[in-house]
Write a protein that holds these residues in place. Sequence first.
Motif, short mmCIF file in Angstrom:
data_model
loop_
_atom_site.label_atom_id
_atom_site.label_comp_id
_atom_site.label_asym_id
_atom_site.label_seq_id
_atom_site.Cartn_x
_atom_site.Cartn_y
_atom_site.Cartn_z
N LYS A 228 0.87 -1.19 0.00
CA LYS A 228 0.00 0.00 0.00
C LYS A 228 0.90 1.23 0.00
N ASP A 229 0.39 2.29 -0.55
CA ASP A 229 1.20 3.51 -0.67
C ASP A 229 1.82 3.95 0.65
N GLU A 230 0.98 3.91 1.70
CA GLU A 230 1.47 4.46 2.98
C GLU A 230 2.64 3.68 3.56
N TYR A 231 2.81 2.41 3.15
CA TYR A 231 3.88 1.59 3.72
C TYR A 231 5.03 1.33 2.75
N LYS A 232 4.95 1.92 1.58
CA LYS A 232 6.01 1.68 0.59
C LYS A 232 7.39 2.04 1.14
N TYR A 233 7.41 3.03 2.04
CA TYR A 233 8.70 3.45 2.63
C TYR A 233 9.36 2.29 3.37
N LEU A 234 8.53 1.37 3.88
CA LEU A 234 9.08 0.22 4.62
C LEU A 234 9.84 -0.72 3.68
N ILE A 235 9.34 -0.84 2.48
CA ILE A 235 10.03 -1.70 1.51
C ILE A 235 11.40 -1.11 1.20
N LYS A 236 11.44 0.21 1.12
CA LYS A 236 12.72 0.89 0.89
C LYS A 236 13.66 0.63 2.07
N GLU A 237 13.10 0.76 3.26
CA GLU A 237 13.92 0.53 4.46
C GLU A 237 14.42 -0.91 4.52
N TRP A 238 13.55 -1.82 4.13
CA TRP A 238 13.93 -3.24 4.07
C TRP A 238 15.18 -3.40 3.19
N GLN A 239 15.11 -2.83 2.00
CA GLN A 239 16.22 -2.94 1.06
C GLN A 239 17.50 -2.35 1.67
N GLU A 240 17.34 -1.21 2.32
CA GLU A 240 18.52 -0.57 2.92
C GLU A 240 19.13 -1.46 4.02
N ARG A 241 18.25 -2.05 4.79
CA ARG A 241 18.75 -2.90 5.88
C ARG A 241 19.48 -4.11 5.32
N VAL A 242 18.92 -4.72 4.31
CA VAL A 242 19.54 -5.91 3.70
C VAL A 242 20.89 -5.52 3.08
N ASP A 243 20.92 -4.38 2.41
CA ASP A 243 22.18 -3.91 1.82
C ASP A 243 23.22 -3.66 2.90
N ALA A 244 22.78 -3.03 3.96
CA ALA A 244 23.72 -2.70 5.04
C ALA A 244 24.28 -3.98 5.67
N ASN A 245 23.41 -4.95 5.85
CA ASN A 245 23.86 -6.21 6.45
C ASN A 245 24.85 -6.93 5.53
N TRP A 246 24.55 -6.89 4.24
CA TRP A 246 25.45 -7.53 3.26
C TRP A 246 26.81 -6.84 3.26
N ALA A 247 26.79 -5.53 3.34
CA ALA A 247 28.05 -4.77 3.38
C ALA A 247 28.83 -5.12 4.66
N TYR A 248 28.09 -5.25 5.74
CA TYR A 248 28.71 -5.60 7.02
C TYR A 248 29.37 -6.97 6.95
N LEU A 249 28.64 -7.94 6.40
CA LEU A 249 29.19 -9.30 6.28
C LEU A 249 30.44 -9.28 5.41
N ASN A 250 30.39 -8.53 4.34
CA ASN A 250 31.55 -8.42 3.44
C ASN A 250 32.75 -7.79 4.13
N ARG A 251 32.47 -6.75 4.92
CA ARG A 251 33.57 -6.09 5.66
C ARG A 251 34.19 -7.07 6.64
N ARG A 252 33.34 -7.83 7.31
CA ARG A 252 33.87 -8.79 8.28
C ARG A 252 34.68 -9.87 7.59
N GLU A 253 34.21 -10.31 6.45
CA GLU A 253 34.93 -11.36 5.73
C GLU A 253 36.31 -10.84 5.31
N GLU A 254 36.30 -9.63 4.79
CA GLU A 254 37.54 -9.03 4.30
C GLU A 254 38.53 -8.81 5.44
N ALA A 255 38.00 -8.37 6.56
CA ALA A 255 38.88 -8.04 7.69
C ALA A 255 39.28 -9.27 8.48
N ARG A 256 38.72 -10.43 8.10
CA ARG A 256 38.96 -11.69 8.81
C ARG A 256 38.64 -11.57 10.30
N VAL A 257 37.54 -10.90 10.59
CA VAL A 257 37.14 -10.84 12.01
C VAL A 257 35.70 -11.31 12.17
#
Lengths: 318, 407
Positions: free
Chosen positions: A289-318
Motif C-alpha cells: 500500500k502507498d502508505e507503507y512503501k517506505y518500509l520496503i525501501k527501508e527493508w532494502q537498505e537494511r539488507v544492503d547494510a547487512n550484506w556490506a557488514y558481512l563483506n567487511r567482516r569477511e575481508e577483515a577476517r574478524v
Amino acid sequence: MSEMKKIKNLKEFSTSADRFEGANLLCPGCAHSIIVREVLNATNDDLVLSASTGCLEVCTAVYPYTSWDASWIHIGFENGSTAVAGAEAMYKALKTKGRLKQPDRNPKFVSFAGDGASYDIGFQWISGCMERGHNIMHVVLDNEVYANTGGQRSSSTPIGGSNTTTPAGRVSYGEKQNKKDMVAIMAAHGIPYSAQVAPNKWKDMVKKIQHGFAVDGPVFINAVSPCTTEWKFDPKDTMMLTDLSTDSLVFPLYEIIDGHELNITYRPKNVVPVEEYLAAQGRFKHLFKDEYKYLIKEWQERVDANWAYLNRREEARV
Amino acid sequence: MAFDKMELREVEVWDGNFAAAQAMRQCQIDVVAAYPITPSTPIVEGYAKFLADNYVEGEYVMVESEHAAMSGCIGAAAAGGRVATATSSQGFALMVETLYQASGMRLPIVLNVVNRALAAPLNVNGDHSDMYLGRDSGWIQFDAYCPQDAYDLNFIAFKVSEDHDVRLPAMVHQDGFMTSHTAQGVRTLKDDDAYGFVGDFKPMNDMLDFEHPVTHGVQTEEDWHFEHKARQHNDLMTKVLPKIQTAFDEFEKLSGRKYNIVEKYDMDDADVAVVCMGTSVETAREVATEMREKGIKAGVVGLRVIRPFPFMQIQEALKGCKAVATLDRSSPNGAPGMLFNEISGCLYNLETRPMLSGKVYGLGGRDLTKKHLTDLYTELQANVDAGKVTTPLQEFIGVRGPKLSFL
Ligand SMILES: Cc1ncc(C[n+]2csc(CCOP(=O)(O)OP(=O)(O)O)c2C)c(N)n1
Ligand code: SF4
C-alpha cells in the motif's frame, strides 16, 4: 573420526538411506522436512536427535507412529538442546567407563528446533549448551514465526510481517521489531562453528553440516524454512521462495569459524530486489500500500547494510 | 575401575546433604546435571569434590538452571545410564514442567529434594511447600527424617526407580537445614556393599543402542494419552509399593536397618495419633512416649512414601484410633492441608472413623516444639473424652498474633 560421507550428486543425495521418512503430517510444501533430510543425509554416522515442540515435532512422532529411524527424543518447547546435551554427556560417561554397547560407533548429536524454540523460549538452554562446549549441533528451522500454534510473532519475525499477534491492521503494518541476529549471538559464544544455510543451496548446506559434524564442540546452524501456511504462498513454490530469500540476500549464506572468522559462502550472480521476495508472500502484502512503501525501501537498505557488514567482516577476517 | 574407593568408618558424622552425596558417590552415577540452590547446594558440591578427587567417574554437567538440570538428566537417562541431581524450593518449582516429562517417558532418575519454603516472602528455610508441587508429577517420593534416612533412601530410590518393571523417577525428600545441615552419626555401607545393593545399571530402550533406534516423548492426543497416563498411574499404584517393600527388606538384610512404607510408632493400641513427615516424626515419637507415661495412649504415623500414596497402609495404621491430627508443614493457601485432605480420604470408608483435625505448623523453618505436640495430644484426648472435635478443624500451630483457625 569417522569418514565423511561422499556425495556425488543431488539424485544420490536425495535418495540416500531414509532416516527421516516421507510419511509425516507436515504441510505439503513445508521446508522443515527438506532441511531435516539434508542434515541427516549429510552423514552415515549414527544419530541421536531431539526436536523441540513445534511443527516438526508434532508432525513426525504421533503415537503409535514415528517418522524417525534414528534415536529421537522430544521433551519440551525449550529444552531440546539440553536433552541432546544430556545424551551426549551420557555417551561420554559410558565411553569412559567402557560400557557403550557399540563402542566403535561415532554418533552425532543434533537438536532441531523452530525459531520460537531457539530465538525465544529455548534461548537460555542453547546458550548454556554452547557455553559448556557440548559436542552437539543445534539446527534452527527458521520460519520466522510460531507456526505450530497458528502463526504468532517470534523474535525472528522480520519487520512489517503480519501475523496473529502483531497483525497488520488499519493503523498497524504488523511486526515492529527487526529480526534478532541469532547467528551473531551464538558465534559470540566463541563456538567452533556457526552458519546460515538454505535448503535450495544443498551443496553449501552439506558442506556446512559435514564441517559441523567434524568439529569438536557445539555447532549452531540457522536454516531458512519457508512456511507455506504462515508466509502464505503456494506449496509448490517452496524452493522458489527459498531462492528468493537467498538471492535477495534477505537470508545471506555464510559461516563463522571459532566465533570470529566469517566467510560468505554464496554470492548470487544476480541479486534480486527485496521487493520481489516480499511480493511473493501474503504476509507482506499490506506493505505494498502507498502508505507503507517506505518500509520496503527501508527493508532494502537494511539488507544492503547487512550484506556490506558481512563483506567487511569477511575481508577483515574478524 | 579407574576411580578410587573411599574408606568409611562404620559410623560417620554427616549432615543430610553429605549423606546424600555419599550415597550418590557409592551408586556411581553416570551423569549428574545440576544447579545450586540453598539448602541442597552441598549435595552437588559434595559430588563435585568427589569427582575432583577421583572418587567417582562420569559426567558432571553444571547447567544454567534447574529446568536445564532436569532436562539434561532426562536426555542422559534416555541415553541409558544412572542419573541423579538435587534441588530445593524455587529450583524445584522451576523443574516442575520437566518432572512430568521425565515420568511420562518412564525414565529412571533420582532427585534429592531438600525441602524449603516457596517465595514470596523469600525464605531459605525448611518447610514442605515445594514438596507438594511434585505430588502429581508421577514420581516416586520418599521422605527422610534424618541424615541416616537420607543416605539409606537414596540406595532404595535408585534400586526401585531403575527396576525394569517400574522405570519411574524417584525423589528423596529431606527437611531443609533441620536434616540437610544437622550433623548426626550415620551408619555407613562399604563401597562394594552399597554398589552391590543398587547393582549395575541395566539400560532399556536406550538412545545409544544404534541397532535399535527409539523414539522418546511422542505426541498423543485424545486417542492414546489417557491410556498412557492410566498405565503410568496403574503401575504406580499396583507395582511400586511391593517393589519398595522388597527393596526395604533387602536393605534390612544388608544393613540391619528396617524401613516401612508407613512408619508406625506405638500404634498398636493408640487412641490418639498424629500423622506427619520429616523431622517432626522423631519429635512426635518422643512426645508420644511421654504422653504414654501420663496415661494417654498416644501414637505416631510417619509417612515414608508419599507417592504412590500408601492408602491401604495408612487406613490400616489409623483404623483403631479415636482421634487423629495431621501435621502439614505447608501453607494450604485456600484449602485444608494436603495431608489432611489425603488422610481424610483414606479414612472415609472405615466403619468407625477417627475424628480428624488438621494442623499447619513450621512454615518457613519455624520450630515445632515438644510443647506444641504435648498440647496437641492433650487436645486430641479431650476430643476423645468429649466424643467430638472440640476445636476448629484447621489451625496453625506456633504462629504469632491472634490464633488463626478455620472451619
Ligand atoms: C512452555 C511452552 N509454552 C508454549 C507452548 C506452546 N507452543 C507449542 S509450539 C509453539 C511454537 C513453535 O514455534 P517454533 O519454535 O517457531 O516452531 P515452528 O512450529 O514454527 O516450526 C508454541 C508457542 C509450549 N508447548 N510450551
Ligand atoms: S505450518 Fe508451516 S512450518 Fe508448520 S508444517 Fe505447515 S508449512 Fe511447515
